[in-house]
Write a protein that holds these residues in place. Structure first.
Motif, PDB file in Angstrom:
ATOM      1  N   ARG A   6       0.832  -1.199   0.000  1.00  0.00           N
ATOM      2  CA  ARG A   6       0.000   0.000   0.000  1.00  0.00           C
ATOM      3  C   ARG A   6       0.869   1.252   0.000  1.00  0.00           C
ATOM      4  NH1 ARG A   6      -4.728   2.051  -1.687  1.00  0.00           N
ATOM      5  NH2 ARG A   6      -5.416   3.748  -0.337  1.00  0.00           N
ATOM      6  N   ALA A   7       1.964   1.220   0.734  1.00  0.00           N
ATOM      7  CA  ALA A   7       2.876   2.372   0.762  1.00  0.00           C
ATOM      8  C   ALA A   7       3.442   2.639  -0.631  1.00  0.00           C
ATOM      9  CB  ALA A   7       4.006   2.129   1.752  1.00  0.00           C
ATOM     10  N   GLN A   8       3.720   1.598  -1.376  1.00  0.00           N
ATOM     11  CA  GLN A   8       4.211   1.783  -2.747  1.00  0.00           C
ATOM     12  C   GLN A   8       3.167   2.486  -3.606  1.00  0.00           C
ATOM     13  OE1 GLN A   8       5.325  -2.197  -4.071  1.00  0.00           O
ATOM     14  NE2 GLN A   8       7.474  -1.711  -3.764  1.00  0.00           N
ATOM     15  N   VAL A   9       1.907   2.062  -3.454  1.00  0.00           N
ATOM     16  CA  VAL A   9       0.827   2.684  -4.216  1.00  0.00           C
ATOM     17  C   VAL A   9       0.705   4.168  -3.851  1.00  0.00           C
ATOM     18  CG1 VAL A   9      -1.680   2.722  -4.571  1.00  0.00           C
ATOM     19  CG2 VAL A   9      -0.450   0.532  -4.510  1.00  0.00           C
ATOM     20  N   LEU A  10       0.715   4.455  -2.571  1.00  0.00           N
ATOM     21  CA  LEU A  10       0.564   5.834  -2.117  1.00  0.00           C
ATOM     22  C   LEU A  10       1.707   6.714  -2.616  1.00  0.00           C
ATOM     23  CD1 LEU A  10      -0.558   5.113   1.563  1.00  0.00           C
ATOM     24  CD2 LEU A  10      -2.021   5.787  -0.353  1.00  0.00           C
ATOM     25  N   LYS A  11       2.934   6.198  -2.523  1.00  0.00           N
ATOM     26  CA  LYS A  11       4.093   6.971  -2.975  1.00  0.00           C
ATOM     27  C   LYS A  11       4.025   7.232  -4.477  1.00  0.00           C
ATOM     28  CE  LYS A  11       7.204   5.348   0.668  1.00  0.00           C
ATOM     29  NZ  LYS A  11       8.350   4.443   0.995  1.00  0.00           N
ATOM     30  N   ALA A  12       3.590   6.226  -5.240  1.00  0.00           N
ATOM     31  CA  ALA A  12       3.482   6.406  -6.687  1.00  0.00           C
ATOM     32  C   ALA A  12       2.473   7.500  -7.025  1.00  0.00           C
ATOM     33  CB  ALA A  12       3.089   5.090  -7.348  1.00  0.00           C
ATOM     34  N   LEU A  58       3.217  11.544  -8.743  1.00  0.00           N
ATOM     35  CA  LEU A  58       2.666  12.067  -9.983  1.00  0.00           C
ATOM     36  C   LEU A  58       2.770  13.595  -9.977  1.00  0.00           C
ATOM     37  CD1 LEU A  58      -0.612   9.931 -10.280  1.00  0.00           C
ATOM     38  CD2 LEU A  58       1.401   9.767 -11.765  1.00  0.00           C
ATOM     39  N   PRO A  59       3.048  14.201 -11.126  1.00  0.00           N
ATOM     40  CA  PRO A  59       3.094  15.667 -11.171  1.00  0.00           C
ATOM     41  C   PRO A  59       1.806  16.289 -10.632  1.00  0.00           C
ATOM     42  CG  PRO A  59       3.899  14.728 -13.227  1.00  0.00           C
ATOM     43  CD  PRO A  59       3.338  13.588 -12.425  1.00  0.00           C
ATOM     44  N   SER A  60       0.713  15.643 -10.944  1.00  0.00           N
ATOM     45  CA  SER A  60      -0.587  16.035 -10.395  1.00  0.00           C
ATOM     46  C   SER A  60      -1.458  14.789 -10.362  1.00  0.00           C
ATOM     47  CB  SER A  60      -1.237  17.111 -11.262  1.00  0.00           C
ATOM     48  OG  SER A  60      -2.521  17.445 -10.768  1.00  0.00           O
ATOM     49  N   ILE A  61      -2.153  14.567  -9.261  1.00  0.00           N
ATOM     50  CA  ILE A  61      -3.048  13.413  -9.182  1.00  0.00           C
ATOM     51  C   ILE A  61      -4.177  13.580 -10.191  1.00  0.00           C
ATOM     52  CG2 ILE A  61      -4.669  12.182  -7.681  1.00  0.00           C
ATOM     53  CD1 ILE A  61      -2.850  13.029  -5.314  1.00  0.00           C
ATOM     54  N   LEU A  96      -3.618  11.145   1.252  1.00  0.00           N
ATOM     55  CA  LEU A  96      -2.589  10.153   0.944  1.00  0.00           C
ATOM     56  C   LEU A  96      -1.413  10.264   1.906  1.00  0.00           C
ATOM     57  CD1 LEU A  96      -2.585  10.458  -2.949  1.00  0.00           C
ATOM     58  CD2 LEU A  96      -3.436   8.529  -1.618  1.00  0.00           C
ATOM     59  N   GLU A  97      -0.988  11.482   2.182  1.00  0.00           N
ATOM     60  CA  GLU A  97       0.150  11.672   3.082  1.00  0.00           C
ATOM     61  C   GLU A  97      -0.204  11.245   4.506  1.00  0.00           C
ATOM     62  OE1 GLU A  97       1.079  15.761   2.458  1.00  0.00           O
ATOM     63  OE2 GLU A  97       2.096  15.373   0.539  1.00  0.00           O
ATOM     64  N   ARG A  98      -1.423  11.516   4.928  1.00  0.00           N
ATOM     65  CA  ARG A  98      -1.858  11.099   6.256  1.00  0.00           C
ATOM     66  C   ARG A  98      -1.881   9.578   6.369  1.00  0.00           C
ATOM     67  NH1 ARG A  98      -5.841  14.135   6.444  1.00  0.00           N
ATOM     68  NH2 ARG A  98      -7.484  12.692   5.770  1.00  0.00           N
ATOM     69  N   GLU A  99      -2.402   8.913   5.328  1.00  0.00           N
ATOM     70  CA  GLU A  99      -2.414   7.449   5.362  1.00  0.00           C
ATOM     71  C   GLU A  99      -0.991   6.900   5.332  1.00  0.00           C
ATOM     72  OE1 GLU A  99      -3.932   3.517   2.873  1.00  0.00           O
ATOM     73  OE2 GLU A  99      -4.434   5.521   2.105  1.00  0.00           O
ATOM     74  N   LEU A 100      -0.133   7.461   4.491  1.00  0.00           N
ATOM     75  CA  LEU A 100       1.236   6.982   4.369  1.00  0.00           C
ATOM     76  C   LEU A 100       1.993   7.124   5.682  1.00  0.00           C
ATOM     77  CD1 LEU A 100       3.428   5.894   2.455  1.00  0.00           C
ATOM     78  CD2 LEU A 100       3.975   8.261   1.874  1.00  0.00           C
ATOM     79  N   ASN A 101       1.709   8.181   6.393  1.00  0.00           N
ATOM     80  CA  ASN A 101       2.403   8.440   7.662  1.00  0.00           C
ATOM     81  C   ASN A 101       1.721   7.799   8.857  1.00  0.00           C
ATOM     82  OD1 ASN A 101       4.428   9.992   6.405  1.00  0.00           O
ATOM     83  ND2 ASN A 101       3.117  11.806   6.431  1.00  0.00           N
ATOM     84  N   GLY A 102       0.638   7.082   8.593  1.00  0.00           N
ATOM     85  CA  GLY A 102      -0.032   6.341   9.661  1.00  0.00           C
ATOM     86  C   GLY A 102      -0.756   7.198  10.660  1.00  0.00           C
ATOM     87  N   ARG A 103      -1.200   8.361  10.218  1.00  0.00           N
ATOM     88  CA  ARG A 103      -1.913   9.239  11.154  1.00  0.00           C
ATOM     89  C   ARG A 103      -3.418   9.047  11.027  1.00  0.00           C
ATOM     90  NH1 ARG A 103       1.600  13.090   8.877  1.00  0.00           N
ATOM     91  NH2 ARG A 103      -0.163  14.278   8.048  1.00  0.00           N
TER      92      ARG A 103
END
Length: 211
Positions: free
Chosen positions: A173-179, A183-186, A204-211
């Motif tokens: 999931r972290a790979q998906v979020l980082k990809a 992107l230049p723009s989602i 996305l950043e909140r999920e990636l950081n586990g908050r």
């Protein structure tokens, strides 16, 4: 479901289908059945409807909205959470081209719908591809949901991948979020980007950081 059947019939007719209405309705029913398969928790009829609603809302931004609508119908027509890589998208694109051909859609249009479906593997479009941009933006609209909607989305994704151990799921999931964040723009289309980009990136950043 009757409304969905009508939406499919309208889109496929606009794309040039020559099959009888009964055949179009049967195809719509078959697709709805696929979107209702038991392994699906997020990639369901609700997701299909949400994508179609975004496409309808911003149809004026695409030169061929009927193709985008059909690509929305087809983009997860084949969906196996255990599939590797972009197998689901490739299989869905192949399925789309074959099904549309049986309904009398011109070959060029069926091939273009298949191309649009394939874009949803990485949500990366070339320049000057507004049809592809609308499809990808609609598919990713969920990322810009409010806290409750985004939490429901991530919970549904986790249920789809219940067979994957927690550590492996989190890494994937972290790979998906980082990809997505790289992107230049989602979102590619300016009106959607202006409305959704900042919220989606925060989610996305909140999920990636586990908050």
């Amino acid at each position: 479901m009757e409304n969905l059947v009508g939406r499919f019939r309208e889109a496929v007719r606009a794309a040039g289908a020559t099959a009888a209405d009964a055949d179009l309705d049967a195809a719509a029913g078959y697709l709805i059945g696929r979107w209702s398969e038991p392994q699906r928790q997020y990639h369901t009829v609700a997701h299909l409807t949400a994508v179609l609603d975004v496409v309808d809302r911003f149809a004026g931004l695409a030169p061929h909205p009927e193709r985008v609508r059909l690509a929305a119908w087809m983009h997860d027509a084949v969906y196996d959470p255990r599939a590797l890589g972009d197998a689901n998208e490739r299989d869905s694109a192949e399925f789309a081209e074959g099904l549309l051909a049986t309904l009398g859609v011109p070959d060029e249009t069926a091939a273009e719908v298949a191309r649009l479906v394939s874009l949803t593997a990485g949500h990366a479009t070339e320049d000057d591809d507004p049809d592809g941009e609308l499809l990808c933006d609609a598919d990713l609209a969920v990322l810009a949901g409010d806290d409750e909607a985004y939490a429901a989305y991530t919970a549904a994704i986790r249920r789809e991948y219940a067979h994957v151990p927690d550590d492996d799921f989190q890494a994937g999931r972290a790979q998906v979020l980082k990809a997505l964040l790289e992107l230049p723009s989602i979102y590619r289309l300016a009106p959607l980007r202006e409305q959704w980009e900042s919220t989606a990136r925060a989610n996305l950043e909140r999920e990636l950081n586990g908050r």
